[in-house]
Design an enzyme around this catalytic site. Structure first.
Site, PDB file in Angstrom:
ATOM      1  CG  HIS A 256       3.576  17.256 -12.598  1.00 40.51           C
ATOM      2  ND1 HIS A 256       3.301  18.426 -11.935  1.00 40.51           N
ATOM      3  CD2 HIS A 256       2.377  16.750 -12.993  1.00 40.51           C
ATOM      4  CE1 HIS A 256       1.985  18.628 -11.940  1.00 40.51           C
ATOM      5  NE2 HIS A 256       1.409  17.623 -12.570  1.00 40.51           N
TER       6      HIS A 256
ATOM      7  CE  LYS B 109       2.778  19.356 -15.997  1.00 39.75           C
ATOM      8  NZ  LYS B 109       1.913  19.083 -17.172  1.00 39.75           N
TER       9      LYS B 109
END
Length: 248
Positions: free
Chosen positions: A134, A138
């Site tokens: 990600h 995040k």
């Protein structure tokens, strides 16, 4: 349908774009971090879609449930409180659908992973592990989707008994450990991969999100489905419940 959106971040904006592009839906209100959340602010809406953070979701939960409006949430980080949340939903006679990922593609991936995990379970030569990528913004790791995938593996393959998020400082993983590795890199929307390995074969199952629009569209579709069940069939639901009804 009229929607109240809780959260005005990236996913909130994406959901708003999906609704704005629709000819049959509209936005009743968008509640940001400064909004005072009471049951009354949701009345007049057909569904609530929440994309906030763990603490905000838990703080707003009682008001959302008390409003009588069905709630769809993609906020992660509260899995350990799932039983407590389910009790609150039941006591309020409310409807709540939670998913770490509303992408229909991800949910196809999870179903495929469940079947693959079941198929390799009798064969000790096959090992399995998860990896997720990600963007650097995040906060939680592993991602909620990666944990959902890991729990799919645990439920389908008795040779794996526990999730391991970090490698041990010394020694090695036990055979019944399920490694879930995390990478935070650049602006990656989300990539989840399951690696099935033996001396003779490698099988890779993978899903890559190309944008957030798939998450947003899935959340809106799930909210329409949940509103159609409420209030006659209240309860706590998942994307599996939504897909099972669609697929028969």
């Amino acid at each position: 349908m009229k929607f109240t959106l809780v959260g005005n971040g990236r996913m909130g904006h994406e959901v708003a774009s999906v609704i704005d592009a629709s000819t049959v839906h509209s936005i009743a209100a968008v509640l940001d971090i400064d909004a005072v959340i009471t049951p009354e602010v949701f009345r007049g809406s057909d569904a609530i879609i929440d994309f906030t953070v763990r603490d905000a979701f838990l703080e707003n939960l009682d008001a959302m449930l008390a409003s009588g409006v069905p709630v769809v949430t993609g906020t992660t980080g509260w899995d350990g409180l799932r039983e407590e949340v389910a009790v609150k939903v039941s006591e309020a006679g409310a409807s709540l659908l939670y998913s770490a990922n509303f992408s229909l593609g991800v949910n196809v991936f999870l179903r495929t992973l469940r079947e693959a995990s079941r198929l390799i379970a009798p064969f000790a030569q096959f090992d399995i592990a998860m990896e997720e990528h990600h963007h650097t913004g995040k906060v939680d790791f592993p991602s909620g989707t990666a944990l959902a995938a890991a729990n799919v593996i645990l439920s389908a393959n008795s040779r794996k008994q526990r999730i391991v998020r970090e490698l041990p400082e010394a020694g090695r993983l036990a055979p019944d450990d399920l490694q879930v590795a995390s990478v935070r890199l650049g602006s990656v929307f989300g990539k989840h991969s399951a690696f099935i390995d033996s001396e003779a074969d490698e099988i890779v199952l993978s899903h890559t999100a190309k944008s957030r629009s798939g998450f947003a569209s899935g959340a809106v579709e799930a909210a329409v489905w949940l509103a159609g069940r409420h209030p006659k069939q209240p309860g706590m639901y998942s994307m599996d419940d939504f897909l099972n009804e669609l697929l028969g």
